[in-house]
Every structure is written in C-alpha cells, then in structure tokens.
Design an enzyme around this catalytic site. Structure first.
Site, PDB file in Angstrom:
ATOM      1  N   CYS A 215       3.208   8.887  -1.977  1.00  0.00           N
ATOM      2  CA  CYS A 215       3.439   7.569  -1.375  1.00  0.00           C
ATOM      3  C   CYS A 215       4.557   7.562  -0.336  1.00  0.00           C
ATOM      4  O   CYS A 215       4.708   6.583   0.394  1.00  0.00           O
ATOM      5  CB  CYS A 215       3.743   6.558  -2.461  1.00  0.00           C
TER       6      CYS A 215
ATOM      7  N   SER B 148       0.597  -3.025  -6.334  1.00  0.00           N
ATOM      8  CA  SER B 148       0.111  -2.823  -4.971  1.00  0.00           C
ATOM      9  C   SER B 148      -1.360  -2.423  -5.016  1.00  0.00           C
ATOM     10  O   SER B 148      -1.791  -1.694  -5.907  1.00  0.00           O
ATOM     11  CB  SER B 148       0.924  -1.735  -4.259  1.00  0.00           C
TER      12      SER B 148
ATOM     13  N   HIS C  33      -0.942  -1.053   0.593  1.00  0.00           N
ATOM     14  CA  HIS C  33      -0.314   0.258   0.409  1.00  0.00           C
ATOM     15  C   HIS C  33      -1.284   1.395   0.749  1.00  0.00           C
ATOM     16  O   HIS C  33      -1.687   2.167  -0.129  1.00  0.00           O
ATOM     17  CB  HIS C  33       0.185   0.367  -1.026  1.00  0.00           C
TER      18      HIS C  33
END
Length: 397
Positions: A84, A216, A346
C-alpha cells in the site's frame, strides 16, 4: 549537501469502484493522470529524465506501458511495488534522484486496476511476504478473515484495552472522513455517512465493531507528480506553483516490529514513528507546525493509531483528539481533507501520489471547498505492510 526537491505538477483521475467504467484499463488511467500532472507543471514529457511507476497488481514492465502513453523518449523507467506504500515509494525514489543530483526533472506515477472484494494473493506456490507478520499477529489475537480488517481491527482493539479508547472513536473518524469527501470530486464516495449509518452498516470484523464504511474500498485509478530541482524550477519559471519537499523518510520494519509483541507495531506504528521523527528532524519542524495531514486510514483504527505515531499526541491519548474535534476543520489539524483512503478510495499504487496531489493543492490554496485555511506546512503518511512507511513534509516554495 543534498539538493532541494520541488513538486511542480500533480494530477490524478477520479477513483472508481473496480469495473465501474467499462473498458477503463490502466494505460488510459495513467495517461490521464500523467497528462494532468504535466499540464499542471506546464512542461512536456520530453523534459522528464526518469520515471518511477508504482503498482501492485500487474505484470512485469506494466510501468513502462503506463508511461508510454505520455511519449516514447527512451528515459529510464523503474517499476515500483511496495504494497500500500507503493505510490509514496515511487515518490521517494523520484525525489531521491533529484536530491542526489542525478536528475533535474522526474515523474512519479502510480496506478491500480483492482478486483472487487477483499485483497487476495497472486502466487500460492511460495511464502507470502506477510506470512511472518500474520503468524506473529495470530499469537496475539485469534485469526479472522479477511485478514486485513482483522489486522487493523485487532490493533484498534489493543488500543481500546490498553488506553480506554472505544470502537465509537473509530466510527467518529470514519464519519469525519466521509464528510470531508463530499467536497472531493476525485473521491470514490461523495456521500456523507452519519454515525448511525456507519454503525448500522455491514459488519466486517465484529470484535472491533468494524463496519464497511470504516474500511477502505478496492479502487481503480491513477495519480502522478512531477518533481524538479531548484535549477529546473528557476529555468522554467515554476516558482509560483512549486511546493518544496522539506523532509522525507522511508522506513522498513525494525526489530521492535516483532520483539514488542504488539498488534500496533505489527501493523506499522513503529515504522511510522521512526519515519515521522526523521522527517521532523530534517525539516526542523514539529507536529505543532503542521496544519494539514493526509495519513493512511486504510481502516479507521489505523488513523487513530497513527495520530500517536506522528506525534500529534502522547501514546494512549489519540482518542482524546477525536473527542475534542482536533483533527477536522476548525481543529488543531485537518486530517484527510480528501476523505482519506476510507472515502476517497485506495487504488494501492496511486494512493501515496493522490495524497501528494491533495497536499500540493492545499498548500497552493487551490483545494476549493476542501481548502484548509492558512495551510503553510503539510504532512503525508503512507504505509504498506510487509513493509514500509513513507512520511513526507511539504511547504510552498
């Protein structure tokens, strides 16, 4: 002595639910985001000397294909994959090339084309990068599926049990971020969810009362930033749009990640703390000097935990910031004016660069209805488990 680094152009696409825009493949996403960033910088792609392209889900050299829509100039293209934190890792590398005097103009670009639903694995014939983390977590808290909300939800539970915070604080964080995203045309969700809406939503991890609006979503989208040296900014008369990176650190897992036996450290709090410390030292600032923050709220409990990692309060006191309204408009900081990952979306490879774009707009005074009054110093935080934390501080040139 390192060279100064400036963000001179940013651009992004709207973040979308996977598959919502039929036929919207990553070359189209990255062309849109890249062209927006180049137009914002008022330069042609031919001026870019190196490109760093981040993505998690894709084949080898997808980064090359991603920028080929901007032009075939022969420049080095580097593919970046760091879970991420991929987008901000690409940003770090693009800045490092300028900081070290290897280039005067670089491009950091990130994208993701994701599958709906919880994150999965691609290769099942080898050890997973997160296996050691998961095994350590399972010793502390009963494993639940899907793993990601369990990891961060359990980290939030640890904070609840040690310091007296409650799941209600996470709901308040999620409500704030969804409220902020109403004013963000790039956000995947632009609907305000009340506290009652969030509590009544589908349960994802029951022990932490973690519901879907506190998580998310998977997303499609792209974001980009053009970086430049001081010489390039002067030669191309870009000072009016330039935002300086005054501190930046990328930190990977440290011994304490596994030695502390804490869910919070296993989901990156110690990496984040160290990265923030380095950035404050580099920039000669403290949390009190910052007005606006984009941080990694992949799940609402992680925003709570990250308040402490970034030094916004003492350990164990993050929930007091929530109760006091210190992290929204009118508070001591405005955290996630974009809506954050929870509401903006995201797409893993693009997230860190979308954060950069939001903070650049904020420091230029160009964030429209999201504008944070008097924004002079901005802080960005992006983590990827497995793992790395990237923290960046900005101010107008």
């Amino acid at each position: 002595m390192s060279n100064k680094v400036y963000v001179v152009g940013v651009g992004m696409t709207k973040f979308e639910k996977p598959g919502r825009r039929e036929g919207w493949d990553y070359p189209a996403m990255t062309k849109e985001a890249g062209e927006n960033a180049l137009a914002d910088a008022a330069i042609e792609y031919q001026k870019v000397e190196q490109a760093y392209v981040g993505y998690c889900y894709g084949e080898s050299c997808s980064g090359h294909r991603a920028v080929y829509g901007l032009g075939l100039t022969g420049v080095p293209v580097f593919n970046v994959n760091s879970n991420c934190s991929t987008g901000s890792s690409a940003l770090f590398l693009a800045a490092q090339a300028i900081r070290g005097g290897l280039a005067d103009c670089t491009l950091a670009l990130g994208f993701e084309k994701m599958q709906p639903g919880s994150l999965g694995t691609t290769y099942n014939d080898r050890e997973q990068p997160m296996q050691r983390h998961l095994m350590a977590m399972a010793e502390l808290r009963e494993l639940a599926f899907p793993p990601a909300p369990w990891m961060f939800g359990a980290a939030g539970l640890e904070h609840n049990e040690r310091y007296g915070s409650t799941p209600e604080h996470n709901v308040m964080i999620a409500e704030k971020n969804h409220r902020h995203s109403v004013n963000n045309p790039y956000a995947q969700f632009q609907e305000h969810y009340s506290v009652e809406d969030i509590k009544a939503a589908k349960m994802v991890y029951e022990p932490a009362q973690l519901t879907r609006p506190q998580c998310s979503p998977t997303s499609d989208g792209s974001a980009a930033a053009v970086l430049a040296s001081e010489r390039f900014v002067t030669e191309h008369d870009l000072a009016d749009r330039a935002v300086e990176i005054i501190g930046q650190a990328l930190v990977t897992d440290v011994p304490g990640t596994f030695e502390t036996r804490s869910m919070r450290t296993l989901v990156g709090s110690e990496m984040s703390t160290e990265a923030a410390r380095r950035v404050y030292d580099q920039a000669g600032i403290g949390p009190e000097d910052v007005q606006v923050i984009e941080l990694h709220d992949c799940f609402a409990p992680n925003e709570l935990i990250t308040y402490e990692a970034l030094g916004l309060c003492a350990e164990g006191e993050a929930h007091k910031l929530v109760e006091a309204g210190d992290t929204g408009y009118g508070g001591r900081w405005v955290v996630n004016p974009s809506g954050g990952l929870i509401s903006k979306g995201h797409p893993l490879g693009a997230t860190g660069l979308a954060q950069c774009a939001e903070l650049t707009w904020q420091l230029r005074g160009a964030a429209d209805k999201r504008q944070v009054a008097g924004a002079r110093v901005a802080l960005q935080h992006n983590i990827g488990l497995g793992g790395s934390a990237v923290v960046t501080a900005y101010r107008p040139a």
